[in-house]
Write a protein that holds these residues in place. Structure first.
Motif, short mmCIF file in Angstrom:
data_model
loop_
_atom_site.label_atom_id
_atom_site.label_comp_id
_atom_site.label_asym_id
_atom_site.label_seq_id
_atom_site.Cartn_x
_atom_site.Cartn_y
_atom_site.Cartn_z
N PRO A 237 -6.19 -17.29 11.30
CA PRO A 237 -6.46 -15.85 11.34
C PRO A 237 -5.17 -15.04 11.26
CG PRO A 237 -7.59 -17.02 13.12
CD PRO A 237 -6.61 -17.97 12.53
N VAL A 238 -5.23 -13.93 10.55
CA VAL A 238 -4.11 -13.00 10.49
C VAL A 238 -4.15 -12.12 11.74
CG1 VAL A 238 -3.16 -10.98 9.28
CG2 VAL A 238 -3.95 -12.96 7.99
N GLY A 239 -3.03 -12.06 12.45
CA GLY A 239 -2.98 -11.29 13.68
C GLY A 239 -3.21 -9.80 13.46
N ARG A 240 -3.81 -9.16 14.45
CA ARG A 240 -4.08 -7.74 14.36
C ARG A 240 -2.81 -6.89 14.33
NH1 ARG A 240 -9.57 -6.58 16.46
NH2 ARG A 240 -10.56 -8.57 16.98
N ASP A 241 -1.68 -7.50 14.74
CA ASP A 241 -0.42 -6.75 14.75
C ASP A 241 0.16 -6.58 13.34
OD1 ASP A 241 0.37 -9.34 14.17
OD2 ASP A 241 1.63 -9.59 15.94
N GLY A 242 -0.44 -7.24 12.35
CA GLY A 242 0.01 -7.07 10.98
C GLY A 242 1.28 -7.83 10.62
N PHE A 243 1.71 -8.74 11.49
CA PHE A 243 2.96 -9.47 11.23
C PHE A 243 2.90 -10.25 9.92
CE2 PHE A 243 5.86 -13.10 11.72
CZ PHE A 243 7.04 -12.43 12.04
N TRP A 244 1.69 -10.69 9.54
CA TRP A 244 1.53 -11.42 8.28
C TRP A 244 2.08 -10.63 7.09
CZ3 TRP A 244 0.06 -15.80 5.76
CH2 TRP A 244 -0.36 -15.67 4.43
N TRP A 245 1.94 -9.30 7.15
CA TRP A 245 2.34 -8.43 6.03
C TRP A 245 3.78 -7.98 6.11
CZ3 TRP A 245 -1.18 -8.93 2.49
CH2 TRP A 245 -2.52 -9.08 2.84
N LEU A 246 4.55 -8.52 7.07
CA LEU A 246 5.96 -8.15 7.20
C LEU A 246 6.69 -8.39 5.89
CD1 LEU A 246 8.26 -7.27 9.14
CD2 LEU A 246 8.67 -9.72 9.55
N ALA B 155 3.83 0.71 0.61
CA ALA B 155 2.82 0.95 1.63
C ALA B 155 1.65 -0.02 1.46
CB ALA B 155 2.31 2.38 1.56
N LEU B 156 1.28 -0.69 2.55
CA LEU B 156 0.12 -1.58 2.51
C LEU B 156 -1.13 -0.74 2.30
CD1 LEU B 156 -0.76 -4.58 3.01
CD2 LEU B 156 -1.21 -3.89 5.38
N PRO B 157 -2.00 -1.11 1.33
CA PRO B 157 -3.24 -0.34 1.13
C PRO B 157 -3.99 -0.13 2.43
CG PRO B 157 -2.97 -1.94 -0.62
CD PRO B 157 -1.88 -2.23 0.38
N GLN B 158 -4.47 1.09 2.64
CA GLN B 158 -5.10 1.45 3.90
C GLN B 158 -6.29 0.57 4.23
OE1 GLN B 158 -6.58 5.47 4.06
NE2 GLN B 158 -6.61 5.51 6.29
N SER B 159 -7.08 0.21 3.22
CA SER B 159 -8.26 -0.63 3.46
C SER B 159 -7.86 -1.98 4.02
CB SER B 159 -9.06 -0.81 2.17
OG SER B 159 -8.22 -1.29 1.13
N ILE B 160 -6.75 -2.54 3.53
CA ILE B 160 -6.28 -3.84 4.02
C ILE B 160 -5.71 -3.70 5.43
CG2 ILE B 160 -4.61 -5.69 3.65
CD1 ILE B 160 -4.91 -5.27 0.67
N GLU B 161 -5.00 -2.60 5.67
CA GLU B 161 -4.46 -2.36 7.00
C GLU B 161 -5.58 -2.24 8.03
OE1 GLU B 161 -1.41 0.74 9.27
OE2 GLU B 161 -2.09 1.14 7.22
N GLN B 162 -6.65 -1.54 7.68
CA GLN B 162 -7.77 -1.37 8.60
C GLN B 162 -8.46 -2.69 8.88
OE1 GLN B 162 -10.02 1.59 6.46
NE2 GLN B 162 -8.94 3.31 7.40
#
Length: 221
Positions: free
Chosen positions: A96-105, A110-117
Motif C-alpha cells: 500500500p502507498v502511505g497516506r503521507d504521499g512519501f511514494w510520490w517524493l 505538481a502531482l495531479p489533484q485526483s491522485i493526491e486525493q
C-alpha cells in the motif's frame, strides 16, 4: 516491473471445449511463501522478458529482481497474487502507498489533484512487479492479477515506477490500461523513473479524465 509486450490473436474455445483460463488458478501468497518461491519467481521474471532480454540480462537482472523482491517482502502490507497451471504463469506484488504521499517524493511538478486525493484517502496500491509468462491469454491473466491485487486491498488506483529506457515494459503497461502521469526523481543516482497509474473501475477512471490525453501529448512515443 517486466512483461512480454507481444500481442497475440486469442483463439476462442470451440463449443464444449474448456477455456484456457479455466486451467489457470489464482491465489494469494503470504510473505513467507513468497520467500520460498524466490527461485521460481526469478525464472518467471527472466521468461517474461523474452528470449533476447533473458540472454542479455540473465545474471544481473535476476539478482536485481531477487534483491527487489526481498526488499518488498519486508514492507508493511506486502501482498502477492500468483497465477499458475502446472507451473507459474504470472504474478503481481506490491504494498500500500502511505497516506503521507512519501511514494510520490521527487515527482516532477505538481502531482495531479485526483491522485493526491486518492493517496490521502488510502486508495493507492504500489504494484512493484507485474510478470506474465507468454501464454495464449496472457492479457486476461494480467487483468485478473492486477485487478485482484487492488481489490484485495480496497484500492482504486495502482501505481508503479518504470525505467524510461525499459520500452517493452512501458508498451505493455500502456496496452493494459496504465497511464503515464509524470516523472519521479529519486535521490540515489540521481535516477529518473516514469510514473504510471492504473485506475480500477469507471469512477476512478472518470476522476483521472484528461491524464491519458495529457500523457499522449507529453510522451507520444
Amino acid at each position: 516491473m517486466t512483461a512480454q509486450p507481444e500481442q497475440r490473436q486469442q483463439r476462442k474455445p470451440r463449443a464444449g471445449e474448456p477455456s484456457t483460463m479455466d486451467a489457470v488458478r489464482f491465489r494469494r501468497v503470504s510473505r513467507w511463501l513468497a520467500q520460498g518461491l524466490g527461485g521460481e519467481l526469478a525464472d518467471l521474471y527472466i521468461d517474461s522478458r523474452g528470449a533476447s532480454a533473458a540472454e542479455e540480462y540473465r545474471g544481473r537482472s535476476r539478482l536485481d529482481f531477487l534483491n527487489r523482491l526481498t526488499g518488498d517482502i519486508r514492507r508493511p502490507g506486502f501482498a502477492m497474487v500468483i497465477a499458475e497451471t502446472d507451473d507459474l504463469v504470472g504474478c503481481a506484488f506490491g504494498f500500500p502507498v502511505g497516506r503521507d504521499g512519501f511514494w510520490w517524493l521527487g515527482f516532477e511538478g505538481a502531482l495531479p489533484q485526483s491522485i493526491e486525493q486518492l493517496t490521502v484517502s488510502g486508495g493507492v496500491f504500489a504494484i512493484t512487479d507485474l510478470l506474465v509468462r507468454p501464454h495464449p491469454q496472457d492479457r486476461d491473466v494480467v487483468r485478473r492479477l492486477q485487478e485482484g491485487l487492488l481489490s484485495d486491498h480496497q484500492a482504486s488506483l495502482g501505481a508503479t515506477l518504470v525505467d524510461p529506457d525499459d520500452h517493452p515494459t512501458l508498451a505493455s503497461l500502456r496496452s493494459w490500461g496504465w497511464l503515464d502521469v509524470g516523472e519521479v526523481w529519486r535521490p540515489a543516482g540521481p535516477t529518473m523513473f516514469r510514473a504510471l497509474v492504473f485506475p480500477l473501475g469507471e469512477r476512478t477512471a472518470a476522476r483521472l479524465t484528461g491524464l491519458a490525453r495529457e500523457a499522449r501529448t507529453r510522451w507520444p512515443g
